[in-house]
Design a protein around this motif. Structure first.
Motif, PDB file in Angstrom:
ATOM      1  N   TRP A  74       0.780  -1.287   0.021  1.00 52.12           N
ATOM      2  CA  TRP A  74       0.038   0.065   0.025  1.00 52.12           C
ATOM      3  C   TRP A  74       0.698   1.208   0.123  1.00 52.12           C
ATOM      4  O   TRP A  74       0.425   2.123  -0.685  1.00 52.12           O
ATOM      5  N   GLN A  94      -5.867   1.157  -4.332  1.00 50.23           N
ATOM      6  CA  GLN A  94      -6.521   1.038  -2.948  1.00 50.23           C
ATOM      7  C   GLN A  94      -7.746   1.230  -2.775  1.00 50.23           C
ATOM      8  O   GLN A  94      -8.415   2.051  -3.309  1.00 50.23           O
ATOM      9  N   GLY A  95      -8.212   0.274  -1.930  1.00 48.08           N
ATOM     10  CA  GLY A  95      -9.830   0.202  -1.923  1.00 48.08           C
ATOM     11  C   GLY A  95     -10.418   1.297  -1.007  1.00 48.08           C
ATOM     12  O   GLY A  95     -10.283   1.171   0.140  1.00 48.08           O
ATOM     13  N   TYR A 129      -7.975  -3.244  10.871  1.00 44.62           N
ATOM     14  CA  TYR A 129      -6.342  -3.583  11.049  1.00 44.62           C
ATOM     15  C   TYR A 129      -6.029  -3.887  12.388  1.00 44.62           C
ATOM     16  O   TYR A 129      -5.228  -4.735  12.757  1.00 44.62           O
ATOM     17  N   PHE A 137      -5.434 -10.902   2.299  1.00 47.83           N
ATOM     18  CA  PHE A 137      -5.133  -9.676   2.562  1.00 47.83           C
ATOM     19  C   PHE A 137      -3.828  -9.436   3.035  1.00 47.83           C
ATOM     20  O   PHE A 137      -3.442 -10.218   4.291  1.00 47.83           O
ATOM     21  N   ASN A 139     -11.025 -10.363   0.141  1.00 54.38           N
ATOM     22  CA  ASN A 139     -10.280  -9.390  -0.739  1.00 54.38           C
ATOM     23  C   ASN A 139      -8.882  -9.915  -1.105  1.00 54.38           C
ATOM     24  O   ASN A 139      -8.315 -10.562  -0.043  1.00 54.38           O
ATOM     25  N   TYR A 180     -16.136  -7.086   4.739  1.00 55.76           N
ATOM     26  CA  TYR A 180     -17.014  -6.761   3.574  1.00 55.76           C
ATOM     27  C   TYR A 180     -18.416  -7.602   3.698  1.00 55.76           C
ATOM     28  O   TYR A 180     -18.985  -8.141   2.664  1.00 55.76           O
ATOM     29  N   LYS A 238     -15.576   0.153   5.851  1.00 53.44           N
ATOM     30  CA  LYS A 238     -16.163  -0.641   4.698  1.00 53.44           C
ATOM     31  C   LYS A 238     -17.737  -0.396   4.905  1.00 53.44           C
ATOM     32  O   LYS A 238     -18.313  -0.351   3.795  1.00 53.44           O
ATOM     33  N   PHE A 254     -13.969  -5.210  -4.965  1.00 55.36           N
ATOM     34  CA  PHE A 254     -12.868  -5.532  -5.791  1.00 55.36           C
ATOM     35  C   PHE A 254     -13.263  -6.219  -7.090  1.00 55.36           C
ATOM     36  O   PHE A 254     -13.819  -7.442  -6.654  1.00 55.36           O
ATOM     37  N   ARG A 296      -5.677  -6.184  -9.685  1.00 53.34           N
ATOM     38  CA  ARG A 296      -7.168  -5.845  -8.950  1.00 53.34           C
ATOM     39  C   ARG A 296      -7.558  -4.472  -9.237  1.00 53.34           C
ATOM     40  O   ARG A 296      -6.614  -3.778  -8.693  1.00 53.34           O
TER      41      ARG A 296
HETATM   42  N1  GLN Z   1      -8.305  -2.620   2.306  1.00 58.22           N
HETATM   43  C1  GLN Z   1      -8.004  -1.753   1.206  1.00 58.22           C
HETATM   44  C2  GLN Z   1      -7.580  -2.604   0.075  1.00 58.22           C
HETATM   45  O1  GLN Z   1      -7.550  -3.538  -0.045  1.00 58.22           O
HETATM   46  C3  GLN Z   1      -7.046  -0.755   1.797  1.00 58.22           C
HETATM   47  C4  GLN Z   1      -5.743  -1.409   2.314  1.00 58.22           C
HETATM   48  C5  GLN Z   1      -4.860  -0.499   2.916  1.00 58.22           C
HETATM   49  O2  GLN Z   1      -4.729   0.744   2.684  1.00 58.22           O
HETATM   50  N2  GLN Z   1      -3.884  -1.113   3.843  1.00 58.22           N
HETATM   51  O3  GLN Z   1      -7.444  -1.841  -0.884  1.00 58.22           O
END
Ligand code: GLN
Ligand code: PMP
Length: 455
Positions: free
Chosen positions: A48, A65-66, A132, A156, A216, A247, A278, A370, A428
């Motif tokens: 990231w 980034q999600g 996290y 992840f 993810n 999610y 989320k 995603f 992705r």
């Molecule tokens: N969960 C988000 C993703 O997979 C952000 C991950 C992050 O910034 N650590 O994109």
């Protein structure tokens, strides 16, 4: 350095500080002992950090980034405004260390209803700084040197370093793709666990398995049968399940998200991890939680009280209010948990079409925001470099953001070192984006396709 200094050295340093020579003392002196602990070995790189920077530098359209680029729901912003109002001034102060009472109460009520069991808000729920921190607390609380933790690939990315930092050994098992029926697009459901292979990973050293459904980066929503297989192995080998369900509300095509903690024998050995970021399209809020039996949560609380201790009161208050709203609306069409997946499913379908038309074969996700797309048809733009240390998809994603202005994340980032090159022809995309963003991505993709096909 100050922390370790004896009294006379500390006195000397303080004197130097007061005579303005303090900073030069530090720049001159070099420590001779190693300054990096065992925990940090091999975990310094982070996908990231690298790709967020690349996207900020080069991208015109960021599907990396999600995070949603549309606004969070009005009721979330209103809940925060109410929390900020004059009469609520005590919400600017500390609250209960393990979770603001209104938030743990409504989370206990909500998950109690979902799991069909009574939860004690004070012992069975804990609030964290995003999912996290809940994950970090779990690994630190449960994993010892020599313990093995099973991780299902693709995963992840933070699970692996968090296990090794705790002193454990990650044991990986890949979901294996099966070719779809002729003429059909691949779905995340085509990626399956091999039951014998999974069973072979459990032994007397196995402490926990990490489950992430919806997953993810693949978007797979584990079926009842797959969850039963995992649950049976957990019960048989007396193993914990760290169930990352951030999610949980993002599931499409009428599919159902099944909570593994609701299966026989699992409540007592599962920690469910959730995220308001989320759930309410506000990833920057960083409010998360862990839900599970007190026998597990007591250790997570110990980790929390000795590290973060306490999360932002005002954000917790606002999240409590919006959960109250969702509790009242649960199962009704006005519920955000019903509306958000409906909106996201349209965006998913739109991006699937766009990628397909451009020749980047998408894998239709059953959940999350995603989707993966196959980049094999684009090898002529980004030639393979045999024996390169960097997986192909990573070089491709870097090339794409720099040359096309479109940011995505390489799938290999979600595999352990030994398996990265086995799954390196997918990238992705995040589709939780405004229509205009998805259209801009489409423009880039279609133009690219034209350039490829025109002589
Ligand atoms: N969960 C988000 C993703 O997979 C952000 C991950 C992050 O910034 N650590 O994109
Ligand atoms: N788990 C998964 C699977 C995720 O995708 C994320 C997103 N970063 C997290 C945990 C962490 O969530 P949060 O932003 O609430 O810390």
């Amino acid at each position: 350095m100050l922390r370790r200094a004896g009294p006379s050295l500390r006195h000397f340093l303080l004197e130097r500080k007061s005579s303005a020579g303090y900073s030069s003392y530090f720049s001159e002196a070099k420590m001779s002992r190693p300054v990096q602990s065992r925990r940090l070995e091999g975990v310094d790189k982070n996908i990231w950090v690298e790709f967020v920077k690349l996207a900020a530098t080069y991208s015109r359209v960021n599907l990396g980034q999600g995070f949603p680029d549309f606004p969070p729901p009005d009721f979330l912003k209103e809940a925060l405004e109410t929390a900020l109002s004059r009469e609520n001034y005590m919400l600017h102060q500390y609250t209960r260390a393990f979770g603001h009472p209104p938030l743990v109460k409504i989370l206990a009520q909500f998950y109690g209803k979902l799991l069909g069991q009574d939860l004690d808000p004070m012992t069975d729920v804990m609030v964290t700084v995003g999912a996290y921190q809940a994950l970090f607390c779990c690994f630190q609380a449960f994993v010892d040197e020599g313990d093995e933790v099973i991780i299902i690939e693709p995963f992840f990315d933070c699970y692996e370093p968090m296990v090794t930092m705790a002193g454990g050994t990650p044991v990986f098992i890949p979901l294996r793709p099966k070719a779809p029926e002729d003429g059909k697009m691949m779905s995340s459901a085509d990626w399956k666990l091999d039951s014998a292979e999974l069973a072979s990973k459990f032994n007397e050293r196995t402490k926990a398995i990490v489950l992430n459904s919806p997953n993810n980066p693949l978007g797979k929503v584990f079926s009842q049968g797959e969850l039963e297989l995992i649950a049976d192995l957990c019960v048989k080998h007396d193993v914990l399940c760290i169930s990352d369900e951030v999610y949980e509300w993002l599931v499409y095509d009428g599919k159902e998200h099944i909570r593994i903690a609701s299966l026989p024998g699992m409540w007592d050995r599962t920690v469910i991890i959730g995220s308001a970021g989320k759930t309410f399209s506000a990833t920057g809020w960083k409010v998360g939680w862990a839900v599970g039996p007190n026998r597990l949560l007591q250790h997570i609380r110990t980790m929390h009280q000795n590290s973060v201790y306490h999360c932002a009161t005002i954000a917790q208050e606002a999240v409590a209010q919006v959960f109250q709203r969702e509790f009242m609306l649960y199962g009704k069409p006005d519920s955000y948990f019903a509306q958000l997946p409906k909106e996201l499913q349209k965006k998913r379908d739109w991006l699937v079409q766009s990628l397909d038309a451009a020749g980047m074969k998408p894998i239709i996700p059953e959940g999350t925001y995603f989707l993966l797309a196959d980049i094999s048809n684009f090898k002529s733009d980004v030639p393979d470099v045999p024996n390169s240390d960097e997986p192909y998809d990573s070089r491709f994603a870097k090339w794409m953001v720099k040359n096309k202005g479109l940011a995505a994340i390489p799938l290999s980032a979600f595999y352990c070192g030994a398996h990265k090159n086995n799954y390196s022809h997918f990238i992705r995309f995040c589709f939780a984006k405004e229509e205009a963003t998805l259209k801009a991505a489409n423009d880039i993709l279609q133009k690219w396709k034209q350039e490829k096909t025109s002589p």
